[in-house]
Design a protein around this motif. Structure first.
Motif, mmCIF file in Angstrom:
data_model
loop_
_atom_site.group_PDB
_atom_site.id
_atom_site.type_symbol
_atom_site.label_atom_id
_atom_site.label_comp_id
_atom_site.label_asym_id
_atom_site.label_seq_id
_atom_site.Cartn_x
_atom_site.Cartn_y
_atom_site.Cartn_z
ATOM 1 N N ALA A 57 15.942 6.937 5.732
ATOM 2 C CA ALA A 57 15.063 7.463 6.779
ATOM 3 C C ALA A 57 13.675 7.786 6.234
ATOM 4 O O ALA A 57 12.667 7.582 6.926
ATOM 5 N N ASP A 58 13.598 8.268 4.998
ATOM 6 C CA ASP A 58 12.300 8.577 4.397
ATOM 7 C C ASP A 58 11.519 7.301 4.107
ATOM 8 O O ASP A 58 10.300 7.241 4.313
ATOM 9 N N LEU A 59 12.206 6.277 3.607
ATOM 10 C CA LEU A 59 11.543 4.992 3.378
ATOM 11 C C LEU A 59 11.072 4.401 4.690
ATOM 12 O O LEU A 59 9.938 3.911 4.806
ATOM 13 N N LEU A 60 11.934 4.452 5.702
ATOM 14 C CA LEU A 60 11.580 3.886 7.005
ATOM 15 C C LEU A 60 10.379 4.618 7.598
ATOM 16 O O LEU A 60 9.495 3.997 8.202
ATOM 17 N N ALA A 61 10.316 5.939 7.420
ATOM 18 C CA ALA A 61 9.195 6.708 7.959
ATOM 19 C C ALA A 61 7.866 6.266 7.349
ATOM 20 O O ALA A 61 6.845 6.178 8.043
ATOM 21 N N LEU A 62 7.874 5.979 6.050
ATOM 22 C CA LEU A 62 6.654 5.498 5.412
ATOM 23 C C LEU A 62 6.243 4.138 5.956
ATOM 24 O O LEU A 62 5.054 3.872 6.189
ATOM 25 N N GLY A 68 0.788 -1.229 0.000
ATOM 26 C CA GLY A 68 0.000 0.000 0.000
ATOM 27 C C GLY A 68 0.814 1.270 0.000
ATOM 28 O O GLY A 68 0.275 2.358 0.270
ATOM 29 N N LEU A 69 2.102 1.159 -0.313
ATOM 30 C CA LEU A 69 2.996 2.311 -0.234
ATOM 31 C C LEU A 69 3.639 2.664 -1.574
ATOM 32 O O LEU A 69 4.499 3.545 -1.635
ATOM 33 N N GLY A 70 3.229 1.982 -2.635
ATOM 34 C CA GLY A 70 3.877 2.195 -3.921
ATOM 35 C C GLY A 70 3.783 3.630 -4.413
ATOM 36 O O GLY A 70 4.789 4.221 -4.828
#
Length: 364
Positions: free
Chosen positions: A104-109, A61-63
Protein backbone atom coordinates in the motif's frame (compact mmCIF):
# COMPACT_ATOMS: atom_id res chain seq x y z
CA UNK A 1 1.53 2.20 -35.29
CA UNK A 2 2.81 5.74 -35.69
CA UNK A 3 6.39 6.67 -34.81
CA UNK A 4 6.87 8.58 -31.57
CA UNK A 5 4.61 9.12 -28.57
CA UNK A 6 0.87 8.77 -28.93
CA UNK A 7 -2.06 7.67 -26.80
CA UNK A 8 -1.60 4.78 -24.36
CA UNK A 9 -4.41 2.94 -22.63
CA UNK A 10 -3.30 1.02 -19.54
CA UNK A 11 -5.53 -1.71 -18.15
CA UNK A 12 -4.83 -2.17 -14.45
CA UNK A 13 -3.76 0.25 -11.72
CA UNK A 14 -1.31 -1.87 -9.79
CA UNK A 15 2.47 -1.57 -9.56
CA UNK A 16 3.00 -2.52 -13.22
CA UNK A 17 0.23 -0.34 -14.61
CA UNK A 18 1.02 2.78 -12.60
CA UNK A 19 4.74 2.32 -13.17
CA UNK A 20 4.10 2.13 -16.91
CA UNK A 21 1.91 5.23 -16.73
CA UNK A 22 4.68 7.25 -15.06
CA UNK A 23 7.36 6.04 -17.46
CA UNK A 24 5.27 6.58 -20.60
CA UNK A 25 4.17 10.07 -19.52
CA UNK A 26 7.81 10.99 -19.03
CA UNK A 27 8.38 10.02 -22.68
CA UNK A 28 5.50 12.23 -23.84
CA UNK A 29 2.71 9.68 -24.13
CA UNK A 30 -0.89 10.71 -23.42
CA UNK A 31 -1.89 8.11 -20.83
CA UNK A 32 -5.22 6.75 -19.58
CA UNK A 33 -5.26 4.17 -16.77
CA UNK A 34 -8.33 1.95 -16.37
CA UNK A 35 -8.74 0.54 -12.86
CA UNK A 36 -11.81 -1.49 -11.94
CA UNK A 37 -11.61 -0.73 -8.19
CA UNK A 38 -13.51 2.32 -6.98
CA UNK A 39 -10.47 3.55 -5.08
CA UNK A 40 -6.87 2.63 -4.42
CA UNK A 41 -7.28 0.71 -1.18
CA UNK A 42 -4.66 -0.28 1.40
CA UNK A 43 -4.61 -3.95 0.48
CA UNK A 44 -1.90 -6.54 0.24
CA UNK A 45 1.06 -7.22 2.46
CA UNK A 46 4.77 -6.56 2.31
CA UNK A 47 6.86 -6.62 -0.85
CA UNK A 48 10.63 -6.77 -1.17
CA UNK A 49 12.38 -4.39 -3.53
CA UNK A 50 15.98 -5.11 -4.48
CA UNK A 51 18.52 -2.85 -6.13
CA UNK A 52 17.26 -3.53 -9.66
CA UNK A 53 13.82 -2.24 -8.66
CA UNK A 54 15.39 0.81 -7.02
CA UNK A 55 17.18 1.62 -10.27
CA UNK A 56 13.87 1.41 -12.11
CA UNK A 57 12.27 3.64 -9.48
CA UNK A 58 15.08 6.16 -9.99
CA UNK A 59 13.97 6.43 -13.61
CA UNK A 60 10.40 6.99 -12.40
CA UNK A 61 11.58 9.71 -10.01
CA UNK A 62 10.67 7.72 -6.91
CA UNK A 63 13.96 6.08 -5.97
CA UNK A 64 14.79 8.36 -3.04
CA UNK A 65 11.26 8.18 -1.63
CA UNK A 66 11.38 4.38 -1.65
CA UNK A 67 14.92 4.25 -0.26
CA UNK A 68 13.59 6.00 2.83
CA UNK A 69 12.09 2.57 3.65
CA UNK A 70 15.40 0.72 3.26
CA UNK A 71 16.84 -1.34 6.09
CA UNK A 72 20.51 -1.58 6.96
CA UNK A 73 22.38 -4.71 6.08
CA UNK A 74 22.75 -7.03 9.02
CA UNK A 75 23.05 -10.64 10.10
CA UNK A 76 20.33 -13.17 9.44
CA UNK A 77 20.14 -16.89 10.05
CA UNK A 78 18.59 -19.81 8.17
CA UNK A 79 17.36 -22.78 10.23
CA UNK A 80 15.52 -25.97 9.46
CA UNK A 81 12.19 -26.73 11.09
CA UNK A 82 13.87 -28.49 14.02
CA UNK A 83 15.86 -25.34 14.75
CA UNK A 84 19.21 -26.51 13.43
CA UNK A 85 21.24 -23.61 12.01
CA UNK A 86 21.92 -24.18 8.32
CA UNK A 87 23.54 -20.88 7.48
CA UNK A 88 24.74 -17.69 9.13
CA UNK A 89 24.46 -14.99 6.49
CA UNK A 90 23.64 -11.34 5.93
CA UNK A 91 20.55 -9.78 4.40
CA UNK A 92 22.59 -8.50 1.44
CA UNK A 93 23.53 -12.09 0.56
CA UNK A 94 19.91 -12.81 -0.36
CA UNK A 95 18.69 -9.52 -1.82
CA UNK A 96 20.98 -6.59 -2.54
CA UNK A 97 19.82 -3.15 -1.38
CA UNK A 98 16.74 -4.63 0.28
CA UNK A 99 13.72 -2.39 0.84
CA UNK A 100 10.85 -4.17 2.61
CA UNK A 101 7.78 -2.00 2.10
CA UNK A 102 4.05 -2.41 2.48
CA UNK A 103 2.45 -2.76 -0.94
CA UNK A 104 0.00 0.00 0.00
CA UNK A 105 2.88 2.39 0.71
CA UNK A 106 4.53 1.63 -2.63
CA UNK A 107 1.21 1.99 -4.42
CA UNK A 108 0.59 5.35 -2.72
CA UNK A 109 3.87 6.71 -4.06
CA UNK A 110 3.03 5.52 -7.56
CA UNK A 111 -0.51 6.90 -7.40
CA UNK A 112 0.75 10.31 -6.31
CA UNK A 113 3.00 10.46 -9.39
CA UNK A 114 0.11 9.96 -11.85
CA UNK A 115 -2.28 12.92 -12.35
CA UNK A 116 -5.81 12.09 -11.19
CA UNK A 117 -7.22 13.06 -14.59
CA UNK A 118 -5.25 10.20 -16.16
CA UNK A 119 -6.94 7.55 -14.00
CA UNK A 120 -10.45 6.16 -14.47
CA UNK A 121 -11.37 4.40 -11.25
CA UNK A 122 -14.34 2.05 -11.08
CA UNK A 123 -14.00 1.24 -14.79
CA UNK A 124 -13.95 -2.39 -15.87
CA UNK A 125 -12.44 -3.13 -19.28
CA UNK A 126 -14.66 -5.59 -21.13
CA UNK A 127 -12.40 -6.30 -24.05
CA UNK A 128 -9.24 -5.35 -25.92
CA UNK A 129 -8.15 -6.20 -29.44
CA UNK A 130 -4.77 -6.25 -31.12
CA UNK A 131 -5.62 -3.14 -33.15
CA UNK A 132 -5.64 -1.08 -29.95
CA UNK A 133 -9.35 -0.87 -29.18
CA UNK A 134 -10.34 -0.82 -25.51
CA UNK A 135 -13.99 -1.40 -24.64
CA UNK A 136 -15.69 -0.50 -21.37
CA UNK A 137 -19.35 -0.38 -20.44
CA UNK A 138 -19.52 3.28 -21.48
CA UNK A 139 -17.14 3.66 -24.41
CA UNK A 140 -14.91 2.14 -27.04
CA UNK A 141 -11.63 3.96 -27.56
CA UNK A 142 -8.61 3.30 -29.75
CA UNK A 143 -5.04 3.70 -28.58
CA UNK A 144 -1.63 3.62 -30.22
CA UNK A 145 -0.49 1.40 -27.36
CA UNK A 146 -2.44 -0.79 -24.96
CA UNK A 147 -0.68 -1.97 -21.82
CA UNK A 148 -2.09 -5.16 -20.31
CA UNK A 149 -1.35 -4.80 -16.60
CA UNK A 150 -4.36 -6.71 -15.33
CA UNK A 151 -2.56 -9.29 -13.21
CA UNK A 152 -1.95 -13.01 -13.14
CA UNK A 153 -5.52 -13.85 -14.21
CA UNK A 154 -5.33 -11.35 -17.07
CA UNK A 155 -8.41 -11.30 -19.27
CA UNK A 156 -6.40 -9.58 -21.99
CA UNK A 157 -3.87 -12.40 -22.03
CA UNK A 158 -6.70 -14.90 -22.26
CA UNK A 159 -8.28 -12.98 -25.15
CA UNK A 160 -5.19 -12.23 -27.23
CA UNK A 161 -2.87 -15.07 -26.22
CA UNK A 162 -5.27 -18.05 -26.26
CA UNK A 163 -3.62 -21.26 -25.20
CA UNK A 164 -0.58 -19.37 -23.88
CA UNK A 165 0.31 -18.07 -20.44
CA UNK A 166 -1.64 -20.72 -18.57
CA UNK A 167 -1.90 -20.20 -14.81
CA UNK A 168 0.02 -22.95 -12.99
CA UNK A 169 -0.98 -23.93 -9.48
CA UNK A 170 1.87 -24.74 -7.10
CA UNK A 171 -0.11 -26.50 -4.39
CA UNK A 172 1.59 -24.16 -1.90
CA UNK A 173 -0.58 -22.07 0.39
CA UNK A 174 0.89 -18.85 1.72
CA UNK A 175 0.05 -16.52 4.60
CA UNK A 176 1.52 -13.00 4.76
CA UNK A 177 1.33 -10.26 7.36
CA UNK A 178 2.77 -6.86 8.13
CA UNK A 179 3.15 -6.81 11.92
CA UNK A 180 2.54 -3.47 13.59
CA UNK A 181 5.44 -3.92 15.99
CA UNK A 182 9.04 -4.85 15.38
CA UNK A 183 10.38 -8.17 16.59
CA UNK A 184 13.48 -8.54 18.74
CA UNK A 185 16.32 -10.70 17.50
CA UNK A 186 17.86 -11.47 14.14
CA UNK A 187 15.78 -11.58 10.99
CA UNK A 188 15.82 -14.93 9.35
CA UNK A 189 14.22 -17.81 7.55
CA UNK A 190 13.16 -21.35 8.39
CA UNK A 191 13.36 -23.89 5.56
CA UNK A 192 11.36 -26.99 6.39
CA UNK A 193 10.57 -30.26 4.68
CA UNK A 194 7.44 -29.04 2.96
CA UNK A 195 7.06 -25.52 4.30
CA UNK A 196 8.98 -22.34 5.02
CA UNK A 197 8.64 -19.13 7.01
CA UNK A 198 10.46 -15.84 7.27
CA UNK A 199 10.69 -12.70 9.36
CA UNK A 200 12.17 -9.44 8.04
CA UNK A 201 12.17 -6.05 9.82
CA UNK A 202 10.90 -2.88 8.18
CA UNK A 203 12.40 0.58 8.51
CA UNK A 204 9.32 2.02 10.23
CA UNK A 205 9.44 -0.43 13.14
CA UNK A 206 7.04 -2.95 11.63
CA UNK A 207 7.97 -6.42 10.38
CA UNK A 208 7.06 -8.65 7.47
CA UNK A 209 6.09 -12.18 8.47
CA UNK A 210 5.24 -14.96 6.06
CA UNK A 211 4.61 -18.68 6.04
CA UNK A 212 4.05 -21.10 3.17
CA UNK A 213 3.26 -24.80 3.08
CA UNK A 214 2.81 -27.45 0.40
CA UNK A 215 -0.70 -28.35 1.47
CA UNK A 216 -3.67 -26.08 1.10
CA UNK A 217 -5.66 -28.21 3.53
CA UNK A 218 -3.37 -27.63 6.49
CA UNK A 219 -3.48 -24.46 8.56
CA UNK A 220 -0.95 -22.61 10.65
CA UNK A 221 -1.04 -25.34 13.28
CA UNK A 222 1.54 -27.26 11.22
CA UNK A 223 4.11 -24.64 12.29
CA UNK A 224 3.48 -25.16 16.02
CA UNK A 225 6.70 -27.13 16.56
CA UNK A 226 8.95 -24.80 14.59
CA UNK A 227 11.78 -22.82 16.21
CA UNK A 228 11.00 -19.65 18.14
CA UNK A 229 9.75 -17.06 17.57
CA UNK A 230 7.76 -18.39 14.57
CA UNK A 231 4.98 -20.31 16.44
CA UNK A 232 4.25 -17.42 18.82
CA UNK A 233 4.28 -14.85 16.03
CA UNK A 234 1.94 -16.88 13.83
CA UNK A 235 -0.44 -17.48 16.72
CA UNK A 236 -0.50 -13.78 17.59
CA UNK A 237 -0.88 -12.66 13.98
CA UNK A 238 -3.80 -15.02 13.34
CA UNK A 239 -4.89 -16.52 10.03
CA UNK A 240 -7.92 -14.24 9.82
CA UNK A 241 -5.66 -11.19 9.40
CA UNK A 242 -3.37 -12.78 6.82
CA UNK A 243 -3.26 -12.21 3.10
CA UNK A 244 -3.85 -15.85 2.22
CA UNK A 245 -3.66 -17.41 -1.22
CA UNK A 246 -2.30 -20.34 -3.15
CA UNK A 247 0.94 -19.45 -4.92
CA UNK A 248 0.66 -19.56 -8.70
CA UNK A 249 2.70 -18.53 -11.69
CA UNK A 250 2.22 -18.59 -15.44
CA UNK A 251 4.06 -20.12 -18.35
CA UNK A 252 5.64 -17.02 -19.89
CA UNK A 253 4.27 -16.49 -23.42
CA UNK A 254 6.78 -16.69 -26.27
CA UNK A 255 6.02 -13.07 -27.13
CA UNK A 256 5.00 -10.29 -24.75
CA UNK A 257 3.25 -8.30 -27.45
CA UNK A 258 0.60 -8.67 -30.09
CA UNK A 259 -0.24 -5.83 -32.47
CA UNK A 260 -0.52 -2.69 -30.33
CA UNK A 261 -0.80 -4.60 -27.05
CA UNK A 262 2.01 -5.32 -24.57
CA UNK A 263 1.96 -7.52 -21.48
CA UNK A 264 3.60 -6.16 -18.32
CA UNK A 265 3.99 -7.40 -14.75
CA UNK A 266 2.05 -10.44 -13.58
CA UNK A 267 -0.08 -10.38 -16.74
CA UNK A 268 3.00 -11.34 -18.71
CA UNK A 269 5.16 -13.31 -16.30
CA UNK A 270 3.65 -13.89 -12.87
CA UNK A 271 6.27 -15.81 -10.91
CA UNK A 272 6.52 -17.54 -7.56
CA UNK A 273 7.69 -15.22 -4.76
CA UNK A 274 10.77 -17.21 -3.75
CA UNK A 275 13.13 -14.65 -5.33
CA UNK A 276 11.06 -11.65 -4.27
CA UNK A 277 11.00 -10.37 -7.86
CA UNK A 278 7.30 -9.89 -8.69
CA UNK A 279 7.11 -6.13 -8.09
CA UNK A 280 10.75 -5.68 -9.12
CA UNK A 281 10.19 -7.14 -12.57
CA UNK A 282 6.98 -5.14 -12.99
CA UNK A 283 8.98 -1.96 -12.43
CA UNK A 284 11.68 -3.08 -14.87
CA UNK A 285 8.91 -3.74 -17.42
CA UNK A 286 7.53 -0.23 -16.97
CA UNK A 287 10.87 1.42 -17.65
CA UNK A 288 11.74 -0.77 -20.62
CA UNK A 289 8.31 -0.51 -22.22
CA UNK A 290 8.58 3.28 -22.20
CA UNK A 291 12.10 3.04 -23.59
CA UNK A 292 11.05 0.76 -26.45
CA UNK A 293 7.52 1.88 -27.33
CA UNK A 294 6.09 1.97 -29.90
CA UNK A 295 8.47 -0.84 -30.94
CA UNK A 296 6.79 -3.63 -28.97
CA UNK A 297 8.77 -6.36 -30.70
CA UNK A 298 11.90 -4.80 -29.23
CA UNK A 299 10.28 -4.59 -25.79
CA UNK A 300 9.42 -8.28 -25.95
CA UNK A 301 12.92 -9.14 -27.14
CA UNK A 302 14.69 -7.34 -24.27
CA UNK A 303 12.30 -8.51 -21.55
CA UNK A 304 11.11 -12.00 -22.39
CA UNK A 305 14.31 -13.96 -21.78
CA UNK A 306 15.04 -12.20 -18.49
CA UNK A 307 11.61 -12.76 -16.97
CA UNK A 308 11.47 -16.36 -18.23
CA UNK A 309 14.83 -17.12 -16.58
CA UNK A 310 13.82 -15.54 -13.29
CA UNK A 311 10.48 -17.35 -13.34
CA UNK A 312 12.29 -20.67 -13.81
CA UNK A 313 14.76 -19.87 -11.03
CA UNK A 314 11.89 -18.96 -8.71
CA UNK A 315 10.36 -22.39 -9.29
CA UNK A 316 13.70 -24.06 -8.64
CA UNK A 317 14.21 -22.06 -5.45
CA UNK A 318 11.01 -23.48 -4.01
CA UNK A 319 12.57 -26.93 -4.15
CA UNK A 320 15.28 -25.60 -1.82
CA UNK A 321 13.20 -23.72 0.74
CA UNK A 322 10.51 -26.41 1.13
CA UNK A 323 11.14 -29.34 -1.19
CA UNK A 324 8.20 -31.47 -0.08
CA UNK A 325 10.34 -34.54 0.58
CA UNK A 326 12.03 -35.55 3.86
CA UNK A 327 14.91 -37.08 1.86
CA UNK A 328 15.50 -33.95 -0.21
CA UNK A 329 15.21 -31.75 2.87
CA UNK A 330 17.78 -33.90 4.69
CA UNK A 331 20.17 -33.69 1.73
CA UNK A 332 19.73 -29.91 1.60
CA UNK A 333 20.40 -29.59 5.33
CA UNK A 334 23.50 -31.79 5.16
CA UNK A 335 24.91 -29.85 2.21
CA UNK A 336 24.39 -26.46 3.84
CA UNK A 337 25.84 -27.57 7.17
CA UNK A 338 28.87 -29.16 5.51
CA UNK A 339 29.67 -26.16 3.32
CA UNK A 340 31.52 -23.25 4.93
CA UNK A 341 29.20 -20.29 5.50
CA UNK A 342 31.60 -18.05 3.61
CA UNK A 343 31.34 -20.23 0.50
CA UNK A 344 27.55 -20.42 0.60
CA UNK A 345 27.31 -16.67 1.15
CA UNK A 346 29.62 -16.05 -1.80
CA UNK A 347 27.50 -18.25 -4.04
CA UNK A 348 24.31 -16.52 -2.91
CA UNK A 349 25.86 -13.12 -3.44
CA UNK A 350 27.18 -13.94 -6.90
CA UNK A 351 23.81 -15.32 -7.94
CA UNK A 352 22.06 -12.23 -6.61
CA UNK A 353 24.43 -9.78 -8.30
CA UNK A 354 24.59 -11.54 -11.66
CA UNK A 355 21.01 -12.63 -12.09
CA UNK A 356 18.92 -10.14 -10.14
CA UNK A 357 20.81 -7.02 -9.17
CA UNK A 358 22.90 -6.77 -12.32
CA UNK A 359 20.08 -5.17 -14.32
CA UNK A 360 20.43 -1.51 -15.19
CA UNK A 361 18.12 0.76 -17.16
CA UNK A 362 19.36 2.37 -20.37
CA UNK A 363 21.37 5.53 -19.86
CA UNK A 364 20.00 8.84 -20.99
Amino acid sequence: MSEGPGRAGIVGGGVAGLGAAIALRAKGWDVTVYERAERFAEVGAGVFLSVNALRALDVLGLGDAVRAHAIADGPCVVRNQRGRVLLHARIEDFVGGLVPIHRADLLALLVAAVPAECVRLGTRVLGVDAAGWVETASERARYDLVVAADGVHSRIREQLWPGSGAVRRSGVMSWRWVLDAGVAGEPGFVWGRAAESGLVPMADGRSILYAAARTKDGGLEQFSGWPAPIPALLAAAGPERAVRNELVDIAVPRRLWRGRVALVGDAGHAMLPTLGQGACQALEDAVMLAECAPDLARYSSVRRRRVAVLSSLARQAMSLTGPGSPVLAALRDAALVAAPDALTRKLLHLSNVRVISGWRPPEG
